[in-house]
Design a protein around this motif. Sequence first.
Motif, PDB file in Angstrom:
ATOM      1  N   LYS A   1     -13.171  -6.700   0.650  1.00 24.05           N
ATOM      2  CA  LYS A   1     -12.603  -5.935   1.768  1.00 24.05           C
ATOM      3  C   LYS A   1     -13.134  -6.433   3.108  1.00 24.05           C
ATOM      4  O   LYS A   1     -12.422  -6.386   4.119  1.00 24.05           O
ATOM      5  CB  LYS A   1     -12.894  -4.450   1.591  1.00 24.05           C
ATOM      6  CG  LYS A   1     -12.182  -3.800   0.416  1.00 24.05           C
ATOM      7  CD  LYS A   1     -10.666  -3.952   0.472  1.00 24.05           C
ATOM      8  CE  LYS A   1     -10.027  -3.157   1.585  1.00 24.05           C
ATOM      9  NZ  LYS A   1      -8.529  -3.217   1.518  1.00 24.05           N
TER      10      LYS A   1
ATOM     11  N   VAL B   1      -8.405   8.126  -3.725  1.00 26.63           N
ATOM     12  CA  VAL B   1      -7.450   7.012  -3.700  1.00 26.63           C
ATOM     13  C   VAL B   1      -6.503   7.162  -4.886  1.00 26.63           C
ATOM     14  O   VAL B   1      -6.789   7.922  -5.818  1.00 26.63           O
ATOM     15  CB  VAL B   1      -8.174   5.649  -3.747  1.00 26.63           C
ATOM     16  CG1 VAL B   1      -9.080   5.479  -2.539  1.00 26.63           C
ATOM     17  CG2 VAL B   1      -8.963   5.494  -5.048  1.00 26.63           C
TER      18      VAL B   1
ATOM     19  N   ASP C   1      -8.787   0.389  -2.768  1.00 27.13           N
ATOM     20  CA  ASP C   1      -7.587   1.096  -2.318  1.00 27.13           C
ATOM     21  C   ASP C   1      -6.938   1.890  -3.443  1.00 27.13           C
ATOM     22  O   ASP C   1      -6.112   2.770  -3.190  1.00 27.13           O
ATOM     23  CB  ASP C   1      -6.575   0.090  -1.773  1.00 27.13           C
ATOM     24  CG  ASP C   1      -7.131  -0.710  -0.613  1.00 27.13           C
ATOM     25  OD1 ASP C   1      -7.273  -0.142   0.479  1.00 27.13           O
ATOM     26  OD2 ASP C   1      -7.446  -1.894  -0.819  1.00 27.13           O
TER      27      ASP C   1
ATOM     28  N   SER D   1       0.826  -1.204   0.000  1.00 32.11           N
ATOM     29  CA  SER D   1       0.000   0.000   0.000  1.00 32.11           C
ATOM     30  C   SER D   1       0.861   1.256   0.000  1.00 32.11           C
ATOM     31  O   SER D   1       0.582   2.221  -0.731  1.00 32.11           O
ATOM     32  CB  SER D   1      -0.922  -0.003   1.226  1.00 32.11           C
ATOM     33  OG  SER D   1      -1.698   1.167   1.270  1.00 32.11           O
TER      34      SER D   1
ATOM     35  N   PHE E   1      -4.973  -5.448  -0.806  1.00 31.48           N
ATOM     36  CA  PHE E   1      -5.043  -4.201  -1.564  1.00 31.48           C
ATOM     37  C   PHE E   1      -5.886  -4.433  -2.817  1.00 31.48           C
ATOM     38  O   PHE E   1      -5.530  -5.239  -3.678  1.00 31.48           O
ATOM     39  CB  PHE E   1      -3.632  -3.743  -1.945  1.00 31.48           C
ATOM     40  CG  PHE E   1      -3.554  -2.358  -2.507  1.00 31.48           C
ATOM     41  CD1 PHE E   1      -3.276  -1.275  -1.687  1.00 31.48           C
ATOM     42  CD2 PHE E   1      -3.740  -2.132  -3.861  1.00 31.48           C
ATOM     43  CE1 PHE E   1      -3.185   0.006  -2.197  1.00 31.48           C
ATOM     44  CE2 PHE E   1      -3.653  -0.855  -4.388  1.00 31.48           C
ATOM     45  CZ  PHE E   1      -3.381   0.225  -3.552  1.00 31.48           C
TER      46      PHE E   1
ATOM     47  N   GLN F   1     -14.470   3.420  -5.030  1.00 27.80           N
ATOM     48  CA  GLN F   1     -13.693   3.861  -3.871  1.00 27.80           C
ATOM     49  C   GLN F   1     -14.578   3.926  -2.622  1.00 27.80           C
ATOM     50  O   GLN F   1     -14.112   3.648  -1.516  1.00 27.80           O
ATOM     51  CB  GLN F   1     -12.971   5.182  -4.144  1.00 27.80           C
ATOM     52  CG  GLN F   1     -13.832   6.371  -4.424  1.00 27.80           C
ATOM     53  CD  GLN F   1     -12.990   7.625  -4.736  1.00 27.80           C
ATOM     54  OE1 GLN F   1     -11.768   7.574  -4.876  1.00 27.80           O
ATOM     55  NE2 GLN F   1     -13.660   8.762  -4.831  1.00 27.80           N
TER      56      GLN F   1
END
Length: 265
Positions: free
Chosen positions: A132, A191, A169, A8, A139, A164
């Motif tokens: 998620k 993002v 991510d 990330s 990611f 998003q």
Amino acid sequence: MTNFSVFSALHHADTPLLLPNAWDHASAAALAQQGFAAIGTTSLGTAAAAGLPDGMAATRDETLLLAKRLGNGPFLLSVDAEGGFSDHPAAVAELARELAAAGAAGINLEDGRADGTLTPVDLHAAKIAAVKAATPDLFVNARTDTHWLDGPQTETSRRLDAYQQAGADCVFVPGLSDPTQIAALVKTLDVPLNILYSPSGPTVAHLGNLGVRRVSLGSLLFRTALGAAVSAATDIRADRPVRGKTPTYSEVQQLCPGVDPDLAK
């Protein structure tokens, strides 16, 4: 730091993350040997190597097997999973769990379909949210194919906003190469933006100046390697010298774990 957090962080550096895409162990190991800290997979390369079509949800097993082969490599791995190989968010989330367990730090999910249409925005957002929820650290790079299909470019911002909001991510718009449009899009996002490199488009440095934080090579390396192999064969057939640099047998052997360099001759 975990692999997830390191991966990330690469999307928030001063220069964009250049992500080359591999299709097997040797290509990934050779790229890692050149200092690439993160490597993606290419769905076209994965599919073509198995004799299967790309973008038709036909390569779930091959994609997972490749992730298992590469997941413990000396690099961070992002896996191109097409649209998740299912229109059921729970099934996509299960795939994400398996990829994370195999060692993947990231996943790429696209909304383009084989018939030239786009997955309904709410459904693709639901896939992202499910991933998620199942693997919070993985990611998610959410791709929209609005610039690769005819007509729906006006949907780009709406789709990226939904993705998003669902927890992506990073967002990915392959086919977008106009510098003015890229700079304008960056300003609307919360993002990082991922752009697909094009030999006829902006350089990596130029994309970085526009605000792009990740530049993917997609299937370019696989197609280049395929072309080079065919060119070498036809050059030899025509009694011409083979062009370009060719790794030695020993160099390729040394890409494989457990090989004694003294025996790789």
